[in-house]
Design a protein around this motif. Structure first.
Motif, short mmCIF file in Angstrom:
data_model
loop_
_atom_site.label_atom_id
_atom_site.label_comp_id
_atom_site.label_asym_id
_atom_site.label_seq_id
_atom_site.Cartn_x
_atom_site.Cartn_y
_atom_site.Cartn_z
N SER A 1 7.99 9.70 -4.11
CA SER A 1 8.17 8.63 -3.25
C SER A 1 6.69 7.75 -3.17
N ARG A 2 5.71 8.57 -2.97
CA ARG A 2 4.39 7.96 -2.85
C ARG A 2 3.64 7.44 -4.08
N THR B 1 1.63 -1.48 1.71
CA THR B 1 0.12 -1.34 2.15
C THR B 1 -0.76 -1.53 0.73
N ASP C 1 8.40 4.98 -1.58
CA ASP C 1 7.87 4.89 -0.15
C ASP C 1 7.53 3.60 0.07
N GLY D 1 5.81 4.49 -5.11
CA GLY D 1 5.55 3.57 -3.88
C GLY D 1 3.97 2.79 -4.45
N ALA D 2 3.06 3.57 -4.93
CA ALA D 2 1.95 2.99 -5.32
C ALA D 2 1.95 1.98 -6.53
N ALA E 1 8.20 13.56 -1.03
CA ALA E 1 7.41 13.02 -0.49
C ALA E 1 6.31 12.47 -1.27
N ILE E 2 5.93 13.42 -2.52
CA ILE E 2 5.02 13.17 -3.44
C ILE E 2 5.28 12.03 -4.36
N ASN F 1 14.46 9.39 -0.95
CA ASN F 1 13.75 8.27 -0.96
C ASN F 1 12.84 7.95 -2.31
N ASP G 1 6.84 1.50 2.46
CA ASP G 1 5.62 1.03 3.64
C ASP G 1 4.33 1.18 2.72
N PHE G 2 4.41 2.33 1.98
CA PHE G 2 3.03 2.69 1.26
C PHE G 2 2.90 1.56 0.14
#
Length: 338
Positions: A104-105, A11, A5, A108-109, A101-102, A2, A7-8
């Motif tokens: 992609s976040r 948001t 992210d 994402g931001a 995870a880190i 990924n 979805d993030f």
């Protein structure tokens, strides 16, 4: 793997964009209805002016809020980036779960901030990558916001926007190969990417943006990638310029205040605040404004010279699309294609 992210990103983007102007339930319902009617009314007007025939019941028209536009674009970006992600995974191997995870976040931001800024500006957009035939998005809060800012007649302004965006819908649905061609360019970019070169490009692009001398377009750096970008630039200039020519050509016959709207809208572009101008440059939106201008000059020149029917040879296939160079030299396109 990924890369983002999504979805993030949605948001974050929703927080940045905000909900838009305050409207009553009655005003919101009236705006949605008028935009749907404007899109439907635009279809035969665009067909008559351009000679392009889009099949019925294809590419639905959706009137959305800012969050809806953000979600649609997150889905679209995910589709575009899929071949690049697959290529990176194949070449570099999947990252650990924690690193993924880190990473992609964080991305994402970053994507969310970009989408949030754009989500408060975009009036409409055709999404050619939505299966099976694309979809047209009309962003009601932004349209209401701008019509109020310009003190424009709401009915006239909404139809004016619909004419431009419906032209994009007709361009793609009357020429189904066009969306596939653009997606193929994304696959071509993926084929040129090496992980080490991508990291270096990200570093160089970030430095140029921080120094105020570049845009996100600087992330595309290799000769192969620049060649692809030039092809895409030629296509986008054609699409945007063609839509502007249609809205200005059809507008006077159906929109009483079209001249006033165009004048105010162009003036508004010049009068943006310093932060807005900076963000537009960093996101490459100044280049998009040039696409409208150069593309419209190209279309008008060719149509004036050979007529709309012969101009429509441009929609035959990828080989008849204008190059970036031909956009500013329409006679060269006429000589090559016609």
């Amino acid at each position: 793997m990924n890369l983002v992210d999504w979805d993030f990103a949605v948001t974050v983007g929703s927080r940045v964009a905000g909900p838009g102007p305050e409207v009553s339930a009655e005003e919101a319902a009236a705006a949605v209805l008028e935009l749907r009617e404007g899109a439907a009314r635009s279809t035969p007007l665009v067909r008559e002016f351009t000679g392009l025939h889009a099949a019925a019941a294809t590419a639905p028209v959706l009137v959305v809020d800012r969050a809806g536009w953000l979600r649609a674009n997150a889905d679209g970006f995910a589709t575009i980036l899929a071949p690049i992600v697959d290529k990176l995974t194949e070449k570099k191997g999947p990252p650990s779960a924690i690193a993924e995870a880190i990473g992609s976040r964080v991305t994402g931001a970053e994507v969310g901030l970009m989408l949030g800024f754009l989500g408060s500006k975009v009036l409409g957009q055709f999404d050619p990558f939505f299966a099976p035939h694309g979809r047209l998005l009309l962003v009601a809060p932004n349209i209401v916001h701008i019509e109020r800012e310009l003190s424009a007649d709401p009915t006239d302004f909404r139809l004016w926007v619909c004419l431009h965006e419906e032209t994009h819908r007709v361009q793609f649905t009357a020429n189904p190969w066009l969306g596939d061609h653009l997606l193929a360019q994304m696959h071509a970019v993926a084929d040129t990417i090496e992980p080490s070169a991508l990291l270096e490009g990200l570093r160089r692009g970030a430095e140029s943006i921080r120094s105020g001398n570049g845009s996100v377009l600087d992330l595309v750096s290799s000769p192969e990638q620049k060649e692809i970008l030039d092809r895409v630039t030629g296509v986008m200039s054609l699409l945007e310029g063609h839509a502007d020519v249609v809205m200005d050509g059809v507008g006077p016959s159906v929109i009483p205040s079209v001249a006033e709207i165009r004048t105010k809208f162009n003036q508004r572009r010049k009068g943006a605040g310093s932060l807005d101008k900076l963000l537009r440059r960093l996101l490459g939106l100044d280049a998009k404004m040039a696409q409208y201008r150069d593309g419209a000059v190209f279309v008008r020149h060719v149509v004036d010279k050979v007529g709309m029917e012969q101009f429509n040879a441009v929609w035959t296939g990828p080989e008849t699309l204008p190059s970036k160079a031909e956009i500013t030299d329409p006679d060269a396109w006429v000589a090559r294609v016609l």
